[in-house]
Every structure is written in C-alpha cells, then in structure tokens.
Motif scaffolding. Structure first.
Motif, PDB file in Angstrom:
ATOM      1  N   SER A   1      -0.660 -13.829  -4.691  1.00 28.33           N
ATOM      2  CA  SER A   1      -1.475 -13.553  -5.876  1.00 28.33           C
ATOM      3  C   SER A   1      -2.529 -12.511  -5.531  1.00 28.33           C
ATOM      4  N   LYS A   2      -2.379 -11.318  -6.089  1.00 27.81           N
ATOM      5  CA  LYS A   2      -3.367 -10.270  -5.827  1.00 27.81           C
ATOM      6  C   LYS A   2      -4.715 -10.641  -6.449  1.00 27.81           C
ATOM      7  N   ALA A   3      -4.673 -11.394  -7.561  1.00 29.92           N
ATOM      8  CA  ALA A   3      -5.918 -11.828  -8.196  1.00 29.92           C
ATOM      9  C   ALA A   3      -6.682 -12.767  -7.253  1.00 29.92           C
TER      10      ALA A   3
ATOM     11  N   VAL B   1      -3.033   0.000 -11.608  1.00 33.27           N
ATOM     12  CA  VAL B   1      -2.716  -1.230 -12.339  1.00 33.27           C
ATOM     13  C   VAL B   1      -1.661  -2.002 -11.546  1.00 33.27           C
ATOM     14  N   LYS B   2      -1.965  -3.278 -11.246  1.00 34.22           N
ATOM     15  CA  LYS B   2      -1.093  -4.065 -10.375  1.00 34.22           C
ATOM     16  C   LYS B   2      -0.684  -5.383 -11.030  1.00 34.22           C
ATOM     17  N   ALA B   3       0.620  -5.672 -11.011  1.00 26.34           N
ATOM     18  CA  ALA B   3       1.068  -7.027 -11.331  1.00 26.34           C
ATOM     19  C   ALA B   3       0.523  -7.926 -10.224  1.00 26.34           C
TER      20      ALA B   3
ATOM     21  N   GLY C   1       5.409  -3.511  -8.062  1.00 32.34           N
ATOM     22  CA  GLY C   1       4.554  -3.890  -9.184  1.00 32.34           C
ATOM     23  C   GLY C   1       3.217  -3.177  -9.260  1.00 32.34           C
ATOM     24  N   VAL C   2       3.084  -2.055  -8.540  1.00 32.02           N
ATOM     25  CA  VAL C   2       1.809  -1.319  -8.545  1.00 32.02           C
ATOM     26  C   VAL C   2       2.015   0.053  -9.182  1.00 32.02           C
ATOM     27  N   ILE C   3       1.196   0.372 -10.197  1.00 32.30           N
ATOM     28  CA  ILE C   3       1.361   1.640 -10.905  1.00 32.30           C
ATOM     29  C   ILE C   3       0.078   2.461 -10.788  1.00 32.30           C
TER      30      ILE C   3
ATOM     31  N   ILE D   1      -6.659  -4.554 -12.318  1.00 26.36           N
ATOM     32  CA  ILE D   1      -6.903  -3.116 -12.502  1.00 26.36           C
ATOM     33  C   ILE D   1      -7.999  -2.690 -11.532  1.00 26.36           C
ATOM     34  N   GLU D   2      -7.685  -1.672 -10.740  1.00 21.58           N
ATOM     35  CA  GLU D   2      -8.546  -1.311  -9.612  1.00 21.58           C
ATOM     36  C   GLU D   2      -9.021   0.121  -9.661  1.00 21.58           C
ATOM     37  N   GLU D   3     -10.166   0.321  -9.033  1.00 24.34           N
ATOM     38  CA  GLU D   3     -10.668   1.654  -8.732  1.00 24.34           C
ATOM     39  C   GLU D   3      -9.633   2.396  -7.869  1.00 24.34           C
ATOM     40  N   PHE D   4      -9.464   3.683  -8.106  1.00 24.99           N
ATOM     41  CA  PHE D   4      -8.498   4.499  -7.364  1.00 24.99           C
ATOM     42  C   PHE D   4      -9.149   4.984  -6.067  1.00 24.99           C
ATOM     43  N   LEU D   5      -8.569   4.625  -4.940  1.00 21.05           N
ATOM     44  CA  LEU D   5      -9.128   5.034  -3.647  1.00 21.05           C
ATOM     45  C   LEU D   5      -8.361   6.235  -3.091  1.00 21.05           C
ATOM     46  N   GLU D   6      -9.111   7.130  -2.428  1.00 19.27           N
ATOM     47  CA  GLU D   6      -8.480   8.302  -1.813  1.00 19.27           C
ATOM     48  C   GLU D   6      -8.557   8.162  -0.297  1.00 19.27           C
TER      49      GLU D   6
ATOM     50  N   GLN E   1      -6.201   8.313   3.774  1.00 14.03           N
ATOM     51  CA  GLN E   1      -4.959   8.040   4.505  1.00 14.03           C
ATOM     52  C   GLN E   1      -4.726   6.533   4.520  1.00 14.03           C
ATOM     53  N   GLU E   2      -3.466   6.171   4.425  1.00 10.08           N
ATOM     54  CA  GLU E   2      -3.131   4.751   4.406  1.00 10.08           C
ATOM     55  C   GLU E   2      -2.619   4.300   5.768  1.00 10.08           C
ATOM     56  N   VAL E   3      -3.101   3.150   6.226  1.00  8.71           N
ATOM     57  CA  VAL E   3      -2.672   2.611   7.521  1.00  8.71           C
ATOM     58  C   VAL E   3      -2.374   1.120   7.365  1.00  8.71           C
TER      59      VAL E   3
ATOM     60  N   HIS F   1       6.033   6.105   5.785  1.00 10.31           N
ATOM     61  CA  HIS F   1       6.295   7.241   4.898  1.00 10.31           C
ATOM     62  C   HIS F   1       6.426   6.636   3.507  1.00 10.31           C
ATOM     63  N   LYS F   2       5.365   6.699   2.703  1.00  6.15           N
ATOM     64  CA  LYS F   2       5.335   5.967   1.428  1.00  6.15           C
ATOM     65  C   LYS F   2       6.211   6.583   0.343  1.00  6.15           C
ATOM     66  N   ALA F   3       6.087   7.902   0.168  1.00  4.63           N
ATOM     67  CA  ALA F   3       6.708   8.526  -1.007  1.00  4.63           C
ATOM     68  C   ALA F   3       8.168   8.884  -0.745  1.00  4.63           C
TER      69      ALA F   3
ATOM     70  N   PRO G   1       8.198   9.273  -6.083  1.00  4.56           N
ATOM     71  CA  PRO G   1       7.387   8.081  -6.342  1.00  4.56           C
ATOM     72  C   PRO G   1       7.151   7.252  -5.064  1.00  4.56           C
ATOM     73  N   ASN G   2       6.079   6.452  -5.071  1.00  3.30           N
ATOM     74  CA  ASN G   2       5.792   5.576  -3.930  1.00  3.30           C
ATOM     75  C   ASN G   2       6.883   4.526  -3.776  1.00  3.30           C
ATOM     76  N   THR G   3       7.207   4.198  -2.529  1.00  2.00           N
ATOM     77  CA  THR G   3       8.197   3.158  -2.240  1.00  2.00           C
ATOM     78  C   THR G   3       7.558   2.109  -1.335  1.00  2.00           C
TER      79      THR G   3
ATOM     80  N   LEU H   1      -6.484  -2.476   0.702  1.00  2.17           N
ATOM     81  CA  LEU H   1      -5.643  -2.341  -0.495  1.00  2.17           C
ATOM     82  C   LEU H   1      -5.033  -3.693  -0.836  1.00  2.17           C
ATOM     83  N   GLU H   2      -4.574  -4.388   0.198  1.00  6.49           N
ATOM     84  CA  GLU H   2      -3.961  -5.704  -0.003  1.00  6.49           C
ATOM     85  C   GLU H   2      -3.791  -6.378   1.349  1.00  6.49           C
ATOM     86  N   PHE H   3      -3.583  -7.681   1.304  1.00  5.84           N
ATOM     87  CA  PHE H   3      -3.137  -8.421   2.483  1.00  5.84           C
ATOM     88  C   PHE H   3      -1.705  -8.867   2.254  1.00  5.84           C
TER      89      PHE H   3
HETATM   90  N1  LIG Z   1      -6.858   1.039  -5.197  1.00  7.09           N
HETATM   91  C1  LIG Z   1      -5.898   1.896  -4.836  1.00  7.09           C
HETATM   92  N2  LIG Z   1      -6.136   3.229  -4.809  1.00  7.09           N
HETATM   93  C2  LIG Z   1      -5.152   4.113  -4.498  1.00  7.09           C
HETATM   94  N3  LIG Z   1      -3.891   3.762  -4.185  1.00  7.09           N
HETATM   95  C3  LIG Z   1      -3.582   2.443  -4.184  1.00  7.09           C
HETATM   96  C4  LIG Z   1      -4.560   1.442  -4.517  1.00  7.09           C
HETATM   97  N4  LIG Z   1      -3.979   0.237  -4.438  1.00  7.09           N
HETATM   98  C5  LIG Z   1      -2.692   0.465  -4.074  1.00  7.09           C
HETATM   99  N5  LIG Z   1      -2.453   1.781  -3.922  1.00  7.09           N
HETATM  100  C6  LIG Z   1      -1.154   2.395  -3.529  1.00  7.09           C
HETATM  101  O1  LIG Z   1      -0.099   1.598  -4.027  1.00  7.09           O
HETATM  102  C7  LIG Z   1       0.676   1.049  -2.943  1.00  7.09           C
HETATM  103  C8  LIG Z   1       1.094  -0.359  -3.260  1.00  7.09           C
HETATM  104  O2  LIG Z   1      -0.046  -1.171  -3.484  1.00  7.09           O
HETATM  105  P1  LIG Z   1      -0.243  -2.560  -2.742  1.00  7.09           P
HETATM  106  O3  LIG Z   1      -1.541  -3.140  -3.199  1.00  7.09           O
HETATM  107  O4  LIG Z   1      -0.054  -2.361  -1.294  1.00  7.09           O
HETATM  108  O5  LIG Z   1       0.902  -3.457  -3.395  1.00  7.09           O
HETATM  109  P2  LIG Z   1       2.386  -3.833  -2.988  1.00  7.09           P
HETATM  110  O6  LIG Z   1       2.591  -3.457  -1.545  1.00  7.09           O
HETATM  111  O7  LIG Z   1       2.423  -5.282  -3.222  1.00  7.09           O
HETATM  112  O8  LIG Z   1       3.247  -3.067  -3.933  1.00  7.09           O
HETATM  113  C9  LIG Z   1      -0.229   1.156  -1.730  1.00  7.09           C
HETATM  114  O9  LIG Z   1       0.539   1.216  -0.546  1.00  7.09           O
HETATM  115  C10 LIG Z   1      -0.993   2.433  -2.024  1.00  7.09           C
HETATM  116  O10 LIG Z   1      -0.198   3.581  -1.696  1.00  7.09           O
END
Ligand SMILES: Nc1ncnc2c1ncn2[C@@H]1O[C@H](COP(=O)(O)OP(=O)(O)O)[C@@H](O)[C@H]1O
Ligand SMILES: [Mg+2]
Length: 323
Positions: free
Chosen positions: A102-104, A142-144, A152-154, A184-189, A191-193, A213-215, A223-225, A282-284
């Motif tokens: 549950s992301k919530a 926006v996340k389910a 489920g993340v748009i 619904i989350e703030e957009f973060l800029e 590098q992702e690790v 390699h996300k995209a 699109p992100n994978t 971003l998530e656990f």
């Molecule tokens: N707040 C955020 N700002 C920018 N990009 C995000 C944000 N949250 C998620 N993302 C992007 O969306 C991807 C998927 O989100 P994540 O929360 O990891 O969900 P899941 O892995 O369950 O799909 C992340 O790997 C990241 O690239």
C-alpha cells in the motif's frame, strides 16, 4: 540444508545461482522457476501465489530455508503461514510487507516519522481526487496505491494529464483494486538509485547500489518500465550518500516499523531520487528488485545463506557483507 526459492523471474534465477554456491546447501528447488533455474535447481510446478501448495511442498520435502522472491505472496502473508508451521522463511510478514503493498500506508509512515519523501495527498474517492486539480496545475505523479506489477504509476506534466491518470486508475480501474486509493505526489527531479538492505528488524546491512535502465527504447525515449536491465554500482551513489541513506532512511524506517508493531525482517529496498535537496524516497519494496538483483548478486562476495539466516534469527549485527 534444502532450500526453496519462490518465484520465476530473472531475480529468482540470480538468487538460485547465488544460494547454490553456499557450502550449507545440499539441494535447491525453485517454484515455479524458469528455463534458467531449471539448469541449476529442481523446478517445482507450483505458482508463487499458491501458498497452501507451497507450504505442503516445504513440509513434505524437509525444506530448511524458503526464500520468497516476489511481492505478491509476501503481501498475501506467505511468511506468516510458513512461520505458523515452524518453517524457516526469509521475508517480511504481511503486516510488514504492507510497506510495498500500500503506497498510501507507506507514505503515511514516512510522513509520521519524518523520512525524506515527496509531498503527497491520498484519495479514496474519484471525485475528491479530481477536485485536487482545481488548484494544482502540475507536473505531478499519480499512483495506484496497491500492487500493480510496476505499471500503476503515471507521470503527468499538467492537470489535464493528471485528470486522465485519475480516470485510468480510479474510474476505468485499469489496475483493478490497486486503484481503490490513489496517491498524488510532487514531481521530483534527479537521478534514480535503488538501495537494498538486509534487515533483521533491528539492524540493517546495506548492499552496494544499483541503477535500472528505466525507460524503454534507445536513448531513453520510451515509457518507463519496471527495468530494462540494471548495473551495479551506481556511479552517482557516493559513500557519504550511503551513510546518509543508512542513518536517515533505512535505520529510522526499521525503527518506525518496530514501533508500529510491524517488525521488518527481510530485504528492504528503497527506490530513491537523488535531488538537489538530498536523497528522497520514491517508494519502499519488500523484496529483492528485478532486475537489480542480477548485477548485485554477481558482485556479492559473501555467502548469502548465513545472511538470510541472521535476518530470521535477529543476529545481523554479527554479520558483514563483502563485495
Ligand atoms: N514523485 C516522483 N517524482 C518523479 N518521478 C517519480 C516519482 N514517483 C515515482 N516516479 C517514477 O515512477 C517510477 C515508478 O514509481 P514507484 O513509486 O517506484 O512505483 P512502482 O515501482 O510500484 O511502479 C519510479 O521508478 C520513478 O521513475
Ligand atoms: Mg519502483
């Protein structure tokens, strides 16, 4: 000892490959496994979410350690079920795995304990989620809230895309009941690790970093994978960052889960965005990442089986991890 690995992805192939190198292991099974695991383990034709059948197999075959790969059986409570029967199993209980399920819930824990993460709002009603965009113009994410197999993340550039995303998740139910709630989350800029750690409920032992390699498509144009592949270590992730992530994110989270009555044992996986304000969560996830596990386990020098056992026994403070 006989070991059972649950799952059928590249992650489980990597886990089987690593586990079978342990001198403690005599036989290794993988349910359901794949063509890769078939070469180095005995595949067992039981799907990863068939807990009753898995339990029966483990009891009948004298399995001394079960390692759970995917999130679905963890969230369904496979660890609780195995523990009830006195079987040794590596992974978090259902109540602890809710951190991923549950992301919530996960965001509320981060907020309650002051962990660094994006600002957010949670909605359980389509109408209220829509109304959010009366004032907010974006960009936003926006996340389910529930499990959606990494789909489920748009990412939305503006309110129009945000409204469409809310419809997709809450009205069209494209991700099923995972979309009963939306975050619904703030957009973060940045590098992702990915940072993965062993946890025994009190102590955390961080692995080296990895990056996906996300995209999809050449030049990251698609699109992100869930991950097209991965490498380790992530060059952007410094030793100072590692200490910060351990002391400001991983340890506080494990303490938080303990004081919530949900002690966290297993792999704790933090998806991080390295922002100009420092690393933000971003998530656990409640398990090894796929594909990150592949480069990570190839680089890990330590025997992984004693680490799994130390997490189960609560003796991780006596372990070291070598690369
Ligand atoms: N707040 C955020 N700002 C920018 N990009 C995000 C944000 N949250 C998620 N993302 C992007 O969306 C991807 C998927 O989100 P994540 O929360 O990891 O969900 P899941 O892995 O369950 O799909 C992340 O790997 C990241 O690239
Ligand atoms: Mg993710």
């Amino acid at each position: 000892m006989r070991v059972l690995v649950i799952g059928g992805g590249g992650r489980e192939h990597a886990l089987v490959w690593k586990i079978r190198q342990s001198p403690k292991v005599t036989d290794i099974y993988c349910a359901p496994g794949n063509a890769g695991t078939a070469e180095i383990a005995k595949n067992v034709p039981i799907p990863a979410d068939q807990i009753d059948q898995l339990l029966e197999f483990a009891e009948k075959n004298d399995i001394g350690l079960t390692v759970v790969g995917p999130e679905q059986p963890l969230v369904m409570g496979i660890v609780d079920r195995f523990e009830e029967k006195g079987l040794r199993v590596f992974g978090p209980t259902a109540r602890a795995a809710e951190l991923e399920g549950s992301k919530a819930f996960s965001k509320d824990i981060m907020k309650k304990y002051g962990l660094p993460t994006a600002e957010y709002k949670t909605f359980a009603s389509h109408e209220l989620a829509q109304r959010y965009f009366d004032k907010e113009t974006g960009p936003m994410v926006v996340k389910a809230s529930g499990l959606a197999a990494g789909k489920g993340v748009i990412l939305c550039r503006n309110a129009e895309e945000g409204l469409k995303a809310v419809d997709t998740i809450m009205k069209d139910k494209s991700f099923g009941e995972a979309g009963d709630q939306v975050v619904i989350e703030e957009f973060l800029e940045g590098q992702e690790v990915s940072v993965l750690a062993f946890s025994d409920g009190n102590t955390v032992l961080l692995m080296d970093s990895a990056q996906d390699h996300k995209a999809a498509w050449d030049g990251d144009q698609g699109p992100n994978t869930g991950g097209m592949g991965a490498y380790s270590p992530a060059p952007v992730f410094t030793d100072i960052m590692r200490q910060k992530v351990r002391d400001k994110i991983m340890l506080p989270l494990v303490r938080a889960m303990k004081s919530e009555g949900r002690p966290y044992k297993g792999i704790l996986y933090a998806g991080l965005m390295l922002t100009t304000m420092g690393p933000k969560i971003l998530e656990f996830n409640a398990r090894f990442g796929d594909p990150e596990t592949q480069p990570l386990l190839v680089r890990m020098a330590s025997d992984i089986v004693p680490l799994f056992e130390a997490c189960i026994d609560g003796t991780l403070d006596q372990c070291e991890l070598e690369w």
